[in-house]
Structure formats: C-alpha cells, structure tokens
Scaffold this motif. Structure first.
Motif, PDB file in Angstrom:
ATOM      1  N   LEU A   1      88.948 -23.221  -0.457  1.00  0.00           N
ATOM      2  CA  LEU A   1      89.545 -22.989   0.348  1.00  0.00           C
ATOM      3  C   LEU A   1      88.458 -22.000   0.845  1.00  0.00           C
ATOM      4  O   LEU A   1      87.538 -21.656   0.315  1.00  0.00           O
ATOM      5  CB  LEU A   1      90.776 -21.764   0.476  1.00  0.00           C
ATOM      6  CG  LEU A   1      92.225 -22.520  -0.310  1.00  0.00           C
ATOM      7  CD1 LEU A   1      92.761 -21.383  -0.436  1.00  0.00           C
ATOM      8  CD2 LEU A   1      92.504 -23.530   0.606  1.00  0.00           C
ATOM      9  N   SER A   2      88.002 -22.034   2.597  1.00  0.00           N
ATOM     10  CA  SER A   2      86.778 -21.661   3.075  1.00  0.00           C
ATOM     11  C   SER A   2      86.849 -19.871   2.840  1.00  0.00           C
ATOM     12  O   SER A   2      85.341 -18.942   2.800  1.00  0.00           O
ATOM     13  CB  SER A   2      86.206 -22.447   3.721  1.00  0.00           C
ATOM     14  OG  SER A   2      87.326 -21.716   4.816  1.00  0.00           O
ATOM     15  N   CYS A   3      87.579 -19.548   2.483  1.00  0.00           N
ATOM     16  CA  CYS A   3      87.940 -17.786   2.289  1.00  0.00           C
ATOM     17  C   CYS A   3      87.654 -17.446   1.211  1.00  0.00           C
ATOM     18  O   CYS A   3      87.200 -16.565   0.492  1.00  0.00           O
ATOM     19  CB  CYS A   3      89.201 -17.789   2.503  1.00  0.00           C
ATOM     20  SG  CYS A   3      90.744 -18.075   1.524  1.00  0.00           S
ATOM     21  N   GLN A   4      87.013 -18.537   0.418  1.00  0.00           N
ATOM     22  CA  GLN A   4      86.979 -18.198  -1.295  1.00  0.00           C
ATOM     23  C   GLN A   4      85.389 -18.552  -1.663  1.00  0.00           C
ATOM     24  O   GLN A   4      85.418 -18.249  -2.591  1.00  0.00           O
ATOM     25  CB  GLN A   4      87.943 -18.800  -1.913  1.00  0.00           C
ATOM     26  CG  GLN A   4      90.262 -18.190  -2.101  1.00  0.00           C
ATOM     27  CD  GLN A   4      89.448 -16.921  -2.330  1.00  0.00           C
ATOM     28  OE1 GLN A   4      89.648 -16.390  -3.649  1.00  0.00           O
ATOM     29  NE2 GLN A   4      89.973 -16.387  -1.077  1.00  0.00           N
ATOM     30  N   ILE A   5      85.012 -19.055  -0.717  1.00  0.00           N
ATOM     31  CA  ILE A   5      83.258 -18.828  -1.084  1.00  0.00           C
ATOM     32  C   ILE A   5      82.325 -18.420  -0.632  1.00  0.00           C
ATOM     33  O   ILE A   5      82.662 -17.876   0.448  1.00  0.00           O
ATOM     34  CB  ILE A   5      83.709 -20.823  -0.706  1.00  0.00           C
ATOM     35  CG1 ILE A   5      83.966 -21.531  -0.942  1.00  0.00           C
ATOM     36  CG2 ILE A   5      81.547 -21.173  -0.519  1.00  0.00           C
ATOM     37  CD1 ILE A   5      83.654 -23.611  -0.116  1.00  0.00           C
ATOM     38  N   ALA A   6      81.842 -17.363  -1.532  1.00  0.00           N
ATOM     39  CA  ALA A   6      81.149 -16.557  -0.966  1.00  0.00           C
ATOM     40  C   ALA A   6      79.597 -16.654  -0.168  1.00  0.00           C
ATOM     41  O   ALA A   6      79.002 -17.355  -1.054  1.00  0.00           O
ATOM     42  CB  ALA A   6      80.773 -15.224  -2.056  1.00  0.00           C
ATOM     43  N   ILE A   7      79.479 -15.767   0.457  1.00  0.00           N
ATOM     44  CA  ILE A   7      77.852 -16.537   0.986  1.00  0.00           C
ATOM     45  C   ILE A   7      77.063 -16.085  -0.002  1.00  0.00           C
ATOM     46  O   ILE A   7      76.942 -14.573  -0.220  1.00  0.00           O
ATOM     47  CB  ILE A   7      77.659 -16.571   2.681  1.00  0.00           C
ATOM     48  CG1 ILE A   7      78.734 -17.161   3.523  1.00  0.00           C
ATOM     49  CG2 ILE A   7      76.251 -16.467   2.957  1.00  0.00           C
ATOM     50  CD1 ILE A   7      78.492 -18.511   2.962  1.00  0.00           C
TER      51      ILE A   7
ATOM     52  N   SER B   1      79.856 -12.121   3.147  1.00  0.00           N
ATOM     53  CA  SER B   1      80.490 -12.720   3.837  1.00  0.00           C
ATOM     54  C   SER B   1      81.201 -14.450   3.728  1.00  0.00           C
ATOM     55  O   SER B   1      80.743 -14.672   2.148  1.00  0.00           O
ATOM     56  CB  SER B   1      80.105 -13.359   4.604  1.00  0.00           C
ATOM     57  OG  SER B   1      79.746 -14.795   5.464  1.00  0.00           O
ATOM     58  N   SER B   2      82.343 -14.865   3.947  1.00  0.00           N
ATOM     59  CA  SER B   2      83.168 -15.937   3.162  1.00  0.00           C
ATOM     60  C   SER B   2      82.291 -17.252   4.301  1.00  0.00           C
ATOM     61  O   SER B   2      82.036 -17.207   5.840  1.00  0.00           O
ATOM     62  CB  SER B   2      84.072 -15.756   3.812  1.00  0.00           C
ATOM     63  OG  SER B   2      84.740 -15.917   4.113  1.00  0.00           O
ATOM     64  N   VAL B   3      82.559 -18.297   3.792  1.00  0.00           N
ATOM     65  CA  VAL B   3      82.179 -19.624   4.906  1.00  0.00           C
ATOM     66  C   VAL B   3      83.317 -19.629   5.467  1.00  0.00           C
ATOM     67  O   VAL B   3      83.045 -19.583   7.420  1.00  0.00           O
ATOM     68  CB  VAL B   3      82.309 -21.223   4.075  1.00  0.00           C
ATOM     69  CG1 VAL B   3      82.430 -21.694   4.605  1.00  0.00           C
ATOM     70  CG2 VAL B   3      81.411 -21.148   2.358  1.00  0.00           C
ATOM     71  N   MET B   4      85.000 -19.332   5.097  1.00  0.00           N
ATOM     72  CA  MET B   4      85.327 -18.708   6.931  1.00  0.00           C
ATOM     73  C   MET B   4      85.319 -17.526   7.555  1.00  0.00           C
ATOM     74  O   MET B   4      85.476 -18.358   8.430  1.00  0.00           O
ATOM     75  CB  MET B   4      87.174 -18.513   5.714  1.00  0.00           C
ATOM     76  CG  MET B   4      88.814 -18.345   6.468  1.00  0.00           C
ATOM     77  SD  MET B   4      89.086 -17.427   6.713  1.00  0.00           S
ATOM     78  CE  MET B   4      88.044 -15.882   7.079  1.00  0.00           C
ATOM     79  N   GLU B   5      84.713 -16.529   7.637  1.00  0.00           N
ATOM     80  CA  GLU B   5      84.323 -15.651   8.594  1.00  0.00           C
ATOM     81  C   GLU B   5      83.479 -16.575   9.179  1.00  0.00           C
ATOM     82  O   GLU B   5      83.393 -16.025  10.265  1.00  0.00           O
ATOM     83  CB  GLU B   5      83.821 -14.666   7.963  1.00  0.00           C
ATOM     84  CG  GLU B   5      85.137 -13.393   7.104  1.00  0.00           C
ATOM     85  CD  GLU B   5      84.742 -12.688   5.985  1.00  0.00           C
ATOM     86  OE1 GLU B   5      84.973 -11.585   6.052  1.00  0.00           O
ATOM     87  OE2 GLU B   5      83.422 -13.031   5.781  1.00  0.00           O
ATOM     88  N   ALA B   6      82.005 -17.275   8.140  1.00  0.00           N
ATOM     89  CA  ALA B   6      81.546 -17.945   9.418  1.00  0.00           C
ATOM     90  C   ALA B   6      82.037 -19.024  10.915  1.00  0.00           C
ATOM     91  O   ALA B   6      81.829 -18.508  11.603  1.00  0.00           O
ATOM     92  CB  ALA B   6      80.547 -17.972   8.868  1.00  0.00           C
ATOM     93  N   ALA B   7      82.977 -20.218   9.620  1.00  0.00           N
ATOM     94  CA  ALA B   7      83.686 -20.420  10.964  1.00  0.00           C
ATOM     95  C   ALA B   7      84.849 -19.904  11.762  1.00  0.00           C
ATOM     96  O   ALA B   7      84.495 -20.028  12.774  1.00  0.00           O
ATOM     97  CB  ALA B   7      84.971 -21.639   9.818  1.00  0.00           C
ATOM     98  N   VAL B   8      85.312 -18.401  11.318  1.00  0.00           N
ATOM     99  CA  VAL B   8      86.261 -17.773  12.359  1.00  0.00           C
ATOM    100  C   VAL B   8      85.260 -17.634  13.734  1.00  0.00           C
ATOM    101  O   VAL B   8      85.645 -17.343  14.710  1.00  0.00           O
ATOM    102  CB  VAL B   8      87.253 -17.032  11.916  1.00  0.00           C
ATOM    103  CG1 VAL B   8      87.415 -15.767  12.769  1.00  0.00           C
ATOM    104  CG2 VAL B   8      87.678 -17.716  11.233  1.00  0.00           C
ATOM    105  N   ARG B   9      83.774 -16.780  13.165  1.00  0.00           N
ATOM    106  CA  ARG B   9      82.992 -16.211  14.012  1.00  0.00           C
ATOM    107  C   ARG B   9      82.673 -16.874  14.987  1.00  0.00           C
ATOM    108  O   ARG B   9      81.909 -16.572  16.164  1.00  0.00           O
ATOM    109  CB  ARG B   9      82.401 -15.312  13.424  1.00  0.00           C
ATOM    110  CG  ARG B   9      82.570 -13.892  13.198  1.00  0.00           C
ATOM    111  CD  ARG B   9      81.463 -12.851  12.840  1.00  0.00           C
ATOM    112  NE  ARG B   9      80.385 -13.662  11.576  1.00  0.00           N
ATOM    113  CZ  ARG B   9      80.218 -13.744  10.101  1.00  0.00           C
ATOM    114  NH1 ARG B   9      81.726 -13.045  10.174  1.00  0.00           N
ATOM    115  NH2 ARG B   9      79.690 -13.663   9.129  1.00  0.00           N
ATOM    116  N   ASN B  10      82.389 -18.613  14.835  1.00  0.00           N
ATOM    117  CA  ASN B  10      81.709 -19.435  15.243  1.00  0.00           C
ATOM    118  C   ASN B  10      83.007 -20.378  15.799  1.00  0.00           C
ATOM    119  O   ASN B  10      81.254 -21.538  16.722  1.00  0.00           O
ATOM    120  CB  ASN B  10      80.480 -20.053  14.746  1.00  0.00           C
ATOM    121  CG  ASN B  10      80.013 -19.031  14.249  1.00  0.00           C
ATOM    122  OD1 ASN B  10      78.489 -18.963  15.387  1.00  0.00           O
ATOM    123  ND2 ASN B  10      79.434 -18.124  13.137  1.00  0.00           N
TER     124      ASN B  10
END
Length: 106
Positions: A84-90, A22-31
C-alpha cells in the motif's frame, strides 16, 4: 527529496518528486497520478493505493507490517511485491523508486 516513477498498465511512466518523510501515496495524490485513489487518505484502511514495487526496489522498500498485510487482502490482484503506497515512507535511499499501478478492477 526523492524521485518516484509510477508506471501504469499501459506502460506509461510518470516521475514525480516527493519530500522525505512523506509517503508514496501522498506524492501520487499531490501529482494526480492515475490509479492511486487513496480513499482513506493514508490511514491504511482501504487498499485503494495499492502498488507493485519494482523487483529491483523490493528489498530497499521492505515488506508490509501486519496491519498492511491485512488490508492487502482487500486489494485486487495482490502479488508478492504488493504494497500500500500510503505505508511506504519516502527516505533518501528510495530516490529513483519505481512502482506500478495495478489494472483497475471492474
């Protein structure tokens, strides 16, 4: 699974877990992490998920690709450690990652 700590401009910390891939952005949005709007949904086309990568993590995270660099031109208060946090893959080696959300413009 990796833990990511988001720090806002007031110094408040919030640590969340994110699955690999997932991405850092996805983690932020989910939480519901404040400061990560993600208006484009992770398509690298809006810069509303801009973060500052903690200096200790810059090398592990790596630098932006050219398309991301172009989008960062639209972000507020861009710094050398901006991403951009959407471009940082976990991935496993990012467990413990620390990022700061920028001050809100306007």
């Amino acid at each position: 699974m990796a833990k990511i700590t988001f720090i806002n401009q007031s110094g408040e910390k919030r640590t969340v877990e994110a699955p690999d891939g997932s991405s850092v952005m996805e983690a932020a949005v989910r939480n519901d992490v404040p400061g990560i709007d993600a208006d484009c949904g992770g398509a690298c086309s809006c810069a509303t998920c801009h973060v500052y990568v903690d200096e200790a993590w810059v090398e592990a995270v790596g630098g932006p690709e050219p398309m991301e660099e172009d989008m960062l031109d639209f972000a507020y208060d861009v710094r050398p450690n901006s991403r951009l946090s959407c471009q940082i893959a976990i991935r496993p080696e990012l467990d413990g990652l620390v990022v700061q959300t920028p001050e809100r413009q306007g």
